[in-house]
Design an enzyme around this catalytic site. Structure first.
Site, mmCIF file in Angstrom:
data_model
loop_
_atom_site.group_PDB
_atom_site.id
_atom_site.type_symbol
_atom_site.label_atom_id
_atom_site.label_comp_id
_atom_site.label_asym_id
_atom_site.label_seq_id
_atom_site.Cartn_x
_atom_site.Cartn_y
_atom_site.Cartn_z
ATOM 1 N N GLY A 285 -16.423 -27.528 -19.009
ATOM 2 C CA GLY A 285 -15.140 -26.865 -18.774
ATOM 3 C C GLY A 285 -14.435 -26.450 -20.065
ATOM 4 O O GLY A 285 -13.915 -25.329 -20.168
ATOM 5 N N LYS B 34 -35.256 -34.742 -12.118
ATOM 6 C CA LYS B 34 -33.944 -35.343 -12.414
ATOM 7 C C LYS B 34 -34.107 -36.850 -12.485
ATOM 8 O O LYS B 34 -34.990 -37.419 -11.830
ATOM 9 C CB LYS B 34 -32.927 -34.999 -11.312
ATOM 10 C CG LYS B 34 -31.490 -35.043 -11.770
ATOM 11 C CD LYS B 34 -31.205 -33.887 -12.681
ATOM 12 C CE LYS B 34 -29.796 -33.600 -12.996
ATOM 13 N NZ LYS B 34 -29.632 -32.308 -13.681
HETATM 14 P P1 NAD Z 1 -18.116 -34.188 -18.253
HETATM 15 O O1 NAD Z 1 -18.194 -35.611 -17.827
HETATM 16 O O2 NAD Z 1 -18.057 -33.878 -19.703
HETATM 17 O O3 NAD Z 1 -16.838 -33.486 -17.587
HETATM 18 C C1 NAD Z 1 -16.508 -33.619 -16.251
HETATM 19 C C2 NAD Z 1 -15.007 -33.463 -16.146
HETATM 20 O O4 NAD Z 1 -14.664 -33.467 -14.764
HETATM 21 C C3 NAD Z 1 -14.221 -34.603 -16.789
HETATM 22 O O5 NAD Z 1 -13.142 -34.081 -17.528
HETATM 23 C C4 NAD Z 1 -13.683 -35.400 -15.595
HETATM 24 O O6 NAD Z 1 -12.441 -36.026 -15.842
HETATM 25 C C5 NAD Z 1 -13.518 -34.291 -14.579
HETATM 26 N N1 NAD Z 1 -13.471 -34.793 -13.203
HETATM 27 C C6 NAD Z 1 -14.096 -35.854 -12.664
HETATM 28 N N2 NAD Z 1 -13.730 -35.998 -11.376
HETATM 29 C C7 NAD Z 1 -12.862 -34.995 -11.107
HETATM 30 C C8 NAD Z 1 -12.154 -34.595 -9.958
HETATM 31 N N3 NAD Z 1 -12.263 -35.283 -8.821
HETATM 32 N N4 NAD Z 1 -11.355 -33.511 -10.039
HETATM 33 C C9 NAD Z 1 -11.257 -32.815 -11.202
HETATM 34 N N5 NAD Z 1 -11.902 -33.143 -12.314
HETATM 35 C C10 NAD Z 1 -12.704 -34.217 -12.268
HETATM 36 O O7 NAD Z 1 -19.365 -33.473 -17.524
HETATM 37 P P2 NAD Z 1 -19.996 -32.047 -17.861
HETATM 38 O O8 NAD Z 1 -21.197 -32.252 -18.705
HETATM 39 O O9 NAD Z 1 -18.938 -31.103 -18.291
HETATM 40 O O10 NAD Z 1 -20.530 -31.648 -16.411
HETATM 41 C C11 NAD Z 1 -19.656 -31.145 -15.407
HETATM 42 C C12 NAD Z 1 -20.483 -30.535 -14.283
HETATM 43 O O11 NAD Z 1 -21.322 -29.530 -14.817
HETATM 44 C C13 NAD Z 1 -21.413 -31.523 -13.557
HETATM 45 O O12 NAD Z 1 -21.531 -31.133 -12.211
HETATM 46 C C14 NAD Z 1 -22.742 -31.306 -14.256
HETATM 47 O O13 NAD Z 1 -23.839 -31.690 -13.439
HETATM 48 C C15 NAD Z 1 -22.670 -29.806 -14.465
HETATM 49 N N6 NAD Z 1 -23.561 -29.357 -15.518
HETATM 50 C C16 NAD Z 1 -23.347 -29.706 -16.816
HETATM 51 C C17 NAD Z 1 -24.251 -29.289 -17.777
HETATM 52 C C18 NAD Z 1 -24.021 -29.593 -19.231
HETATM 53 O O14 NAD Z 1 -24.840 -29.128 -20.051
HETATM 54 N N7 NAD Z 1 -22.965 -30.286 -19.607
HETATM 55 C C19 NAD Z 1 -25.382 -28.536 -17.405
HETATM 56 C C20 NAD Z 1 -25.552 -28.181 -16.071
HETATM 57 C C21 NAD Z 1 -24.630 -28.602 -15.129
#
Ligand code: NAD
Length: 416
Positions: free
Chosen positions: A223, A106
């Site tokens: 999401g 990472k």
């Molecule tokens: P992103 O930044 O696109 O989305 C994150 C969302 O969470 C945003 O809409 C943000 O407003 C919201 N958020 C932030 N703080 C918050 C809170 N306190 N309460 C509610 N919502 C909140 O990020 P992403 O790529 O969708 O990643 C989200 C999670 O998934 C992270 O933990 C990331 O490590 C994990 N993840 C993502 C991927 C990927 O391919 N995108 C892969 C593995 C894991």
């Protein structure tokens, strides 16, 4: 007792439980408790106003016994070495649980990308690759996008690496734009993989998900895709979604595309005309068939775990549930799809991207979906069988599968 929320301590605690259950010898256990390689870098970057800002970054490889380190790069103002260590550790278990020939790594840079211009982002991306230099490489360590890093940032990083080495190396980084060797299906792979395992979980529990409800905390990349694919593939109905500014709820259902459009136009889900406002805390406690935490770490803790009211908890975010909360959820009979299984779709398609780059031969979307589905189904089955055979919850079972595979690789190499 105060709950320990240092994510690296949590990652170590989770390993300790698995090590005990597997009867790991002390040397293997100690080896797997720590990253094998940690690099801290300091990067001076010229800002557009002529000043120089100094950024701090990390790249950590937890374990490479099964293959080159694989894991994203996060750009976040609150980034810490312990978060990066924890996430690198979880990548080792994630690549092992889906049985792809990669290790765990990472990276992170302490910065607020929202305050940087595109030119400054490009300079920072290139500075990071120069600082890491030849510790990166297709056979050593392969980064990808993560929180606040994008395909464009990956493209600049790949270009800088190729400039350093004087060779074409698209596989040095994944999550690239498609014209530069990115893979079809990478954009929604994390959520799609999550939906595939939700489908397997529902089958094993004998639940029909057609018209069943889903609730999403964190309506960002993962999401939004989960809402869309959950509806398209399984016929589920989105009833609530939130982001950092709060959430919206409508028990009759929310049109996913209309909410995505609202989020894109306004920047948040708040103010959506076809639903009521709800807080993030209330949203997590809604009664629903499937709950997707898809935002941040440590949102389900011993304080709220007893009020979580879903049948399946699909952890798209990394580390959303603390170990104390895990035990409470298990006692309540909630079926948890643990993060490093549930969100492994992203790294699986990253691996497929690397394979295509190596062969210089590219697959269509159907081929990617077929391979992703097969990988996720096999991973779910190994974990669910381990859970049944050892009467442990799914997270512990996922640890048992992954840790045993990594320990075996370390042993076969003669490391322990
Ligand atoms: P992103 O930044 O696109 O989305 C994150 C969302 O969470 C945003 O809409 C943000 O407003 C919201 N958020 C932030 N703080 C918050 C809170 N306190 N309460 C509610 N919502 C909140 O990020 P992403 O790529 O969708 O990643 C989200 C999670 O998934 C992270 O933990 C990331 O490590 C994990 N993840 C993502 C991927 C990927 O391919 N995108 C892969 C593995 C894991």
């Amino acid at each position: 007792m105060t709950e320990v929320l240092n994510p690296f301590r949590i990652a170590q605690q989770q390993l300790d439980t698995a090590a005990e259950k597997l009867g790991l010898d002390d040397a293997t256990h100690e080896l797997l408790r720590w990253p094998m390689h940690e690099l801290k870098v300091t990067m001076p970057v010229r800002m557009e106003d002529g000043t120089t800002r100094v950024f701090h970054g990390f790249r950590i490889r937890h374990n490479t016994a099964r293959g080159p380190a694989k894991g994203g790069i996060r750009w976040h103002p609150d980034e810490t070495v312990n978060t990066v260590r924890a996430l690198a550790t979880w990548m080792t278990w994630k690549t092992a649980v889906v049985d792809i020939p990669l290790g765990g790594g990472k990276g992170g840079v302490v910065c607020n990308p929202k305050e940087l211009t595109d030119t400054e982002k490009e300079r920072l991306a290139r500075a990071y690759v120069r600082a890491l230099g030849k510790t990166l490489g297709v056979t050593k360590d392969v980064p990808a996008p993560d929180v606040y890093t994008t395909p464009q940032i990956m493209a600049w990083m790949m270009d800088e690496y190729e400039t350093l080495t004087g060779e074409h190396h698209p596989g040095v980084i994944t999550g690239k734009p498609i014209p530069l060797g990115g893979s079809h299906g990478r954009g929604d792979a994390t959520a799609r993989g999550g939906i595939y395992v939700v489908r397997e979980a529902a089958k094993s529990l004998g639940i029909d998900l057609q018209d069943a409800t889903m609730v999403i905390q964190g309506f960002g990349n993962a999401g939004q895709h989960a809402a869309r694919i959950g509806h398209e593939l399984l016929g589920m109905k989105l009833v609530a979604a939130s982001d950092s500014k709060g959430g919206v709820y409508n028990s009759k259902g929310i049109d996913v595309e209309v909410l995505i459009d609202h989020k894109i136009r306004t920047g948040h889900v708040n103010g959506f005309a076809h639903a009521d406002a709800i807080s993030n805390e209330e949203l997590l406690e809604l009664e629903t068939a499937v709950l997707f935490p898809a935002a941040l770490e440590n949102v389900i803790t011993r304080k709220n775990a007893s009020r979580i009211n879903c049948t399946i908890l699909c952890e798209l975010a990394n580390g959303p549930t603390t170990p104390e909360a895990d035990d409470i959820l298990y006692e309540k009979g909630i079926f948890v799809l643990p993060d490093f299984l549930a969100n492994a779709g992203g790294v699986t398609v990253s691996y497929l991207e690397q394979v295509q780059n190596t062969y210089n031969l590219y697959w269509n979307l159907e081929e990617i979906h077929f391979r992703l589905k097969d990988t996720m189904r096999r991973a779910f089955n190994s974990v669910s069988e381990m859970s049944r055979n050892n009467t442990v919850h799914m997270r512990n079972a996922a640890y048992l599968v992954a840790v045993a595979r990594v320990a075996e690789a370390c042993k076969l190499r003669g490391w322990v």
